[in-house]
Write a protein that holds these residues in place. Sequence first.
Motif, PDB file in Angstrom:
ATOM      1  N   ALA A 545       0.808  -1.216   0.000  1.00 49.51           N
ATOM      2  CA  ALA A 545       0.000   0.000   0.000  1.00 49.51           C
ATOM      3  C   ALA A 545       0.840   1.265   0.000  1.00 49.51           C
ATOM      4  CB  ALA A 545      -0.935  -0.004   1.210  1.00 49.51           C
ATOM      5  N   ASN A 546       2.108   1.169   0.429  1.00 44.74           N
ATOM      6  CA  ASN A 546       2.976   2.343   0.490  1.00 44.74           C
ATOM      7  C   ASN A 546       4.112   2.297  -0.521  1.00 44.74           C
ATOM      8  OD1 ASN A 546       2.057   4.107   2.927  1.00 44.74           O
ATOM      9  ND2 ASN A 546       1.863   1.979   3.613  1.00 44.74           N
ATOM     10  N   GLY A 547       3.981   1.410  -1.509  1.00 47.10           N
ATOM     11  CA  GLY A 547       4.897   1.423  -2.640  1.00 47.10           C
ATOM     12  C   GLY A 547       6.270   0.859  -2.381  1.00 47.10           C
ATOM     13  N   VAL A 548       6.376  -0.158  -1.505  1.00 49.99           N
ATOM     14  CA  VAL A 548       7.669  -0.783  -1.226  1.00 49.99           C
ATOM     15  C   VAL A 548       7.843  -2.004  -2.135  1.00 49.99           C
ATOM     16  CG1 VAL A 548       9.138  -1.859   0.509  1.00 49.99           C
ATOM     17  CG2 VAL A 548       7.553  -0.045   1.179  1.00 49.99           C
ATOM     18  N   PRO A 549       8.812  -2.011  -3.048  1.00 55.93           N
ATOM     19  CA  PRO A 549       9.058  -3.214  -3.862  1.00 55.93           C
ATOM     20  C   PRO A 549       9.425  -4.384  -2.955  1.00 55.93           C
ATOM     21  CG  PRO A 549      10.241  -1.311  -4.732  1.00 55.93           C
ATOM     22  CD  PRO A 549       9.736  -0.912  -3.382  1.00 55.93           C
ATOM     23  N   SER A 550       8.903  -5.569  -3.259  1.00 55.00           N
ATOM     24  CA  SER A 550       9.098  -6.683  -2.334  1.00 55.00           C
ATOM     25  C   SER A 550       9.203  -8.008  -3.056  1.00 55.00           C
ATOM     26  CB  SER A 550       7.939  -6.740  -1.327  1.00 55.00           C
ATOM     27  OG  SER A 550       6.733  -7.022  -2.000  1.00 55.00           O
ATOM     28  N   LEU A 551       9.782  -8.988  -2.331  1.00 58.83           N
ATOM     29  CA  LEU A 551       9.771 -10.382  -2.782  1.00 58.83           C
ATOM     30  C   LEU A 551       8.479 -11.056  -2.350  1.00 58.83           C
ATOM     31  CD1 LEU A 551      13.371 -11.645  -1.906  1.00 58.83           C
ATOM     32  CD2 LEU A 551      12.462 -11.141  -4.173  1.00 58.83           C
ATOM     33  N   SER A 552       8.109 -10.882  -1.098  1.00 59.09           N
ATOM     34  CA  SER A 552       6.858 -11.439  -0.592  1.00 59.09           C
ATOM     35  C   SER A 552       5.702 -10.569  -1.076  1.00 59.09           C
ATOM     36  CB  SER A 552       6.893 -11.478   0.933  1.00 59.09           C
ATOM     37  OG  SER A 552       7.288 -10.218   1.461  1.00 59.09           O
ATOM     38  N   GLY A 553       4.508 -11.112  -0.999  1.00 57.09           N
ATOM     39  CA  GLY A 553       3.346 -10.322  -1.399  1.00 57.09           C
ATOM     40  C   GLY A 553       2.530 -10.969  -2.491  1.00 57.09           C
ATOM     41  N   LEU A 554       2.055 -10.169  -3.433  1.00 55.89           N
ATOM     42  CA  LEU A 554       1.069 -10.628  -4.405  1.00 55.89           C
ATOM     43  C   LEU A 554       1.699 -11.252  -5.646  1.00 55.89           C
ATOM     44  CD1 LEU A 554      -1.508  -7.695  -4.408  1.00 55.89           C
ATOM     45  CD2 LEU A 554      -1.492  -9.745  -3.005  1.00 55.89           C
ATOM     46  N   GLN A 555       1.130 -12.383  -6.042  1.00 52.92           N
ATOM     47  CA  GLN A 555       1.450 -13.017  -7.321  1.00 52.92           C
ATOM     48  C   GLN A 555       0.117 -13.324  -7.988  1.00 52.92           C
ATOM     49  OE1 GLN A 555       4.935 -15.676  -8.144  1.00 52.92           O
ATOM     50  NE2 GLN A 555       3.367 -17.273  -8.225  1.00 52.92           N
ATOM     51  N   ARG A 556      -0.393 -12.372  -8.744  1.00 59.93           N
ATOM     52  CA  ARG A 556      -1.764 -12.459  -9.222  1.00 59.93           C
ATOM     53  C   ARG A 556      -1.902 -13.150 -10.575  1.00 59.93           C
ATOM     54  NH1 ARG A 556      -4.561 -12.268  -4.931  1.00 59.93           N
ATOM     55  NH2 ARG A 556      -6.430 -11.540  -6.012  1.00 59.93           N
ATOM     56  N   SER A 557      -1.065 -12.791 -11.557  1.00 65.91           N
ATOM     57  CA  SER A 557      -1.156 -13.467 -12.854  1.00 65.91           C
ATOM     58  C   SER A 557      -0.490 -14.831 -12.794  1.00 65.91           C
ATOM     59  CB  SER A 557      -0.499 -12.625 -13.947  1.00 65.91           C
ATOM     60  OG  SER A 557      -1.356 -11.590 -14.357  1.00 65.91           O
ATOM     61  N   GLY A 558       0.690 -14.884 -12.228  1.00 66.16           N
ATOM     62  CA  GLY A 558       1.488 -16.095 -12.185  1.00 66.16           C
ATOM     63  C   GLY A 558       2.931 -15.704 -11.926  1.00 66.16           C
ATOM     64  N   PRO A 559       3.851 -16.652 -11.968  1.00 75.76           N
ATOM     65  CA  PRO A 559       5.241 -16.356 -11.623  1.00 75.76           C
ATOM     66  C   PRO A 559       6.031 -15.785 -12.788  1.00 75.76           C
ATOM     67  CG  PRO A 559       5.013 -18.669 -12.130  1.00 75.76           C
ATOM     68  CD  PRO A 559       3.635 -18.087 -12.232  1.00 75.76           C
ATOM     69  N   ASP A 560       7.045 -14.998 -12.441  1.00 74.00           N
ATOM     70  CA  ASP A 560       8.081 -14.625 -13.403  1.00 74.00           C
ATOM     71  C   ASP A 560       9.175 -15.682 -13.235  1.00 74.00           C
ATOM     72  OD1 ASP A 560      10.384 -13.617 -14.648  1.00 74.00           O
ATOM     73  OD2 ASP A 560       9.785 -11.540 -14.295  1.00 74.00           O
ATOM     74  N   LYS A 561       9.235 -16.627 -14.159  1.00 74.73           N
ATOM     75  CA  LYS A 561      10.113 -17.785 -13.991  1.00 74.73           C
ATOM     76  C   LYS A 561      11.585 -17.390 -13.961  1.00 74.73           C
ATOM     77  CE  LYS A 561       6.805 -21.060 -15.941  1.00 74.73           C
ATOM     78  NZ  LYS A 561       6.512 -22.070 -16.987  1.00 74.73           N
ATOM     79  N   THR A 562      11.932 -16.294 -14.635  1.00 75.74           N
ATOM     80  CA  THR A 562      13.325 -15.823 -14.599  1.00 75.74           C
ATOM     81  C   THR A 562      13.714 -15.412 -13.193  1.00 75.74           C
ATOM     82  OG1 THR A 562      13.154 -15.045 -16.889  1.00 75.74           O
ATOM     83  CG2 THR A 562      14.946 -14.155 -15.553  1.00 75.74           C
ATOM     84  N   GLN A 563      12.808 -14.728 -12.503  1.00 77.24           N
ATOM     85  CA  GLN A 563      13.083 -14.294 -11.130  1.00 77.24           C
ATOM     86  C   GLN A 563      13.065 -15.473 -10.160  1.00 77.24           C
ATOM     87  OE1 GLN A 563      14.055 -11.252 -10.173  1.00 77.24           O
ATOM     88  NE2 GLN A 563      13.966 -10.580 -12.314  1.00 77.24           N
ATOM     89  N   TRP A 564      12.111 -16.388 -10.352  1.00 75.25           N
ATOM     90  CA  TRP A 564      12.040 -17.552  -9.460  1.00 75.25           C
ATOM     91  C   TRP A 564      13.265 -18.450  -9.622  1.00 75.25           C
ATOM     92  CZ3 TRP A 564       9.283 -18.975  -5.347  1.00 75.25           C
ATOM     93  CH2 TRP A 564       8.101 -18.293  -5.072  1.00 75.25           C
ATOM     94  N   ALA A 565      13.912 -18.397 -10.793  1.00 77.97           N
ATOM     95  CA  ALA A 565      15.115 -19.209 -11.008  1.00 77.97           C
ATOM     96  C   ALA A 565      16.245 -18.805 -10.072  1.00 77.97           C
ATOM     97  CB  ALA A 565      15.571 -19.089 -12.466  1.00 77.97           C
ATOM     98  N   LYS A 566      16.183 -17.591  -9.529  1.00 81.99           N
ATOM     99  CA  LYS A 566      17.192 -17.175  -8.561  1.00 81.99           C
ATOM    100  C   LYS A 566      17.036 -17.941  -7.242  1.00 81.99           C
ATOM    101  CE  LYS A 566      17.390 -12.480 -10.490  1.00 81.99           C
ATOM    102  NZ  LYS A 566      17.147 -11.042 -10.228  1.00 81.99           N
ATOM    103  N   LEU A 567      15.816 -18.367  -6.970  1.00 82.27           N
ATOM    104  CA  LEU A 567      15.560 -19.140  -5.752  1.00 82.27           C
ATOM    105  C   LEU A 567      15.554 -20.639  -6.033  1.00 82.27           C
ATOM    106  CD1 LEU A 567      12.624 -17.037  -4.196  1.00 82.27           C
ATOM    107  CD2 LEU A 567      15.084 -16.760  -3.873  1.00 82.27           C
TER     108      LEU A 567
END
Length: 653
Positions: A545-567
């Motif tokens: 709600a206050n505009g903080v970029p985050s790892l945790s939180g909402l995944q509404r459409s689906g995953p970004d597989k490139t980003q998940w590959a880091k984990l």
Amino acid sequence: MPTTATFSSRVSRSKEKILTWICLNDNALKVAVVLAYLVVVASGATTSSIGISVLREDSSHPLGLQLGESSPIRADEYNAFSPIVLSIMATGGAPTTSVLAAPADLVHRYSSGGFFESIVFFDSTLLHSASFLPDAMVFAAHWWLPALLLFLFLPKWFVQVGAGGRWGWLAAMLIVLSPAASWWTMMPIQLIAYTVAGSTLLLSAFQRFTRQERLIPTLQSIASGILIAGMPSFYIPWSLVLGLPILLATVAWIFAVRANWKPKILALGSAGLVAMVFAGGVLWENRAGIAALLESVYPGSRRSAGAAQSFGMLFGAPALGALQEMTPVGSNESELSTAFTITFVWAAFLLVGLRKFGRPRDNVVVLVLLGFGLTWLAWCTINLGDQSAAIPLLNYIQPARAAQVCGITGAVLVCLLLSRLPARPGWRLPVVSAVVCGLITAYAASLLQQSQLPVITNTFIALVAIAVAVAVFCVTRFPHKIWPMLLVSALAAVPVINANPLLFGMGDLRVSATAGYLRDQGKTARATDGVWVSDSPAFDTVMLANGVPSLSGLQRSGPDKTQWAKLDPDQAHANEWNRGGGFIYFQWLPGQPISFGNNGSDSAMVGADPCDLKLRIPNLQGIASTHPLNDPCLRADRVLKWSDQDIFTYKFS
């Protein structure tokens, strides 16, 4: 002695005065709606549940003013829909959903900067265009905009297709006051309002082209196409159930009406071309999010077959006032809530009772809505077998979802039929319609009493059945009077009057000390491409709600597989995190390897050591934890208060 011509002239003048009064009265109602909209915007009032206790610093001392209790079941609203709106206002652009997630512009109607989506999703674009206004006013303006459009355009649409405007007002009231609209926090209203507005502008353009005008109808066609282009967005299953019948009924009316083909082609061609260009542009701009959603384990792989829903759920809407007193057994308020499906039964009697129905071309709007209504009813009342899951479009609509909102189509249909009743329809049709609708409501309420809503009493069932019977009788017997419509609106409001709170402002999500700290951290993180992460879903919401970029939180459409590959470099756990429509939760496991899980549907869960997470995500700037952490890479920053507990924040040393 007055001649026949003089008498006819007087009658003509009297009719003209009546029509003028109706038009002025209709305009007065629209002015009243606009004034009401301005009042709620100026006061920052909404029916949002973001004031719920879990989204407060100290729930015993909530900030701001709220009348009534928040609805815990509306987690999608207070954890996703509304925080996304606040995030857009905070960032002046796209919301800060999880960086592990694919863009969710299409499923939440916001723009990440694309040309087409910035125009089609104008309602979200206005959130940062109106930044000169106080946040509470902008939030309220966005909240009530669909309802405003519905009340301004649906009566006009009724007039354009040959029904009286007053019936459009009644239909709008039955939509807005339906339990489905209340317990789904106005989602059905948003999913039909823009299509109604676009369809009305399309009809206006056609009428002006018929009068050989050019500039104004061309602009109306463009606006119509843009509004229609946004129909396959937000919650697409309901967009199909609610928006498609109105749009196709409008197109069918233009085709069927006796007029030259040139204005028809000009209106339909220009609006259709704009709709296709902008819809295609939006789909292209959102191809990554669409692909992520369709390829997800949930809900992308889900296909539905037609299946019978309970009779109590289908026709029990008038008895759902009990939801304000208890959580239903084996379900919840949102899942059990429906629109007024009883309107289809009412419509069936009107179809039989109308002796002069006319030719098909004169009834094309009714026939289209009836066809769609029967389709949705069949989808949620007949077990069609697994093979029906192969039917295109329908297989994306869960039968329960169709059951929840198909009554909105029924409300429009029955009001169109009521407009055709003569001034004196007699007694048989009103009495029979009222008795049958009342008995069906009583039976549905009795089934709810024996299953999900045992709190319902026999006296309550009788009162609800009588109320439905009285409403149906009065409107059918006196179709040209105003008071029966007022009575129906008042009775429809009873089951939902306390379903949602009245919140002024945005509660602790914006004016609390924690929110202020996160707004500053969000500005820094966005400027330096940094991200945060927390182990608290409630804290994820205030970060969003206050505009903080985050790892945790909402995944509404689906995953970004490139980003998940880091984990998960080998995607060995893709089944756990390849999910849309939900959330990403983190848990701190110092000294342990990273782990993955899910809740069986829409939420992915990650267990991680904060220091290991920093190695995998180098731009990780902040950690928030519900308990103290002693990892060597962490430096304590501040202890915040959220959701009645301490939140320990850390930076990296």
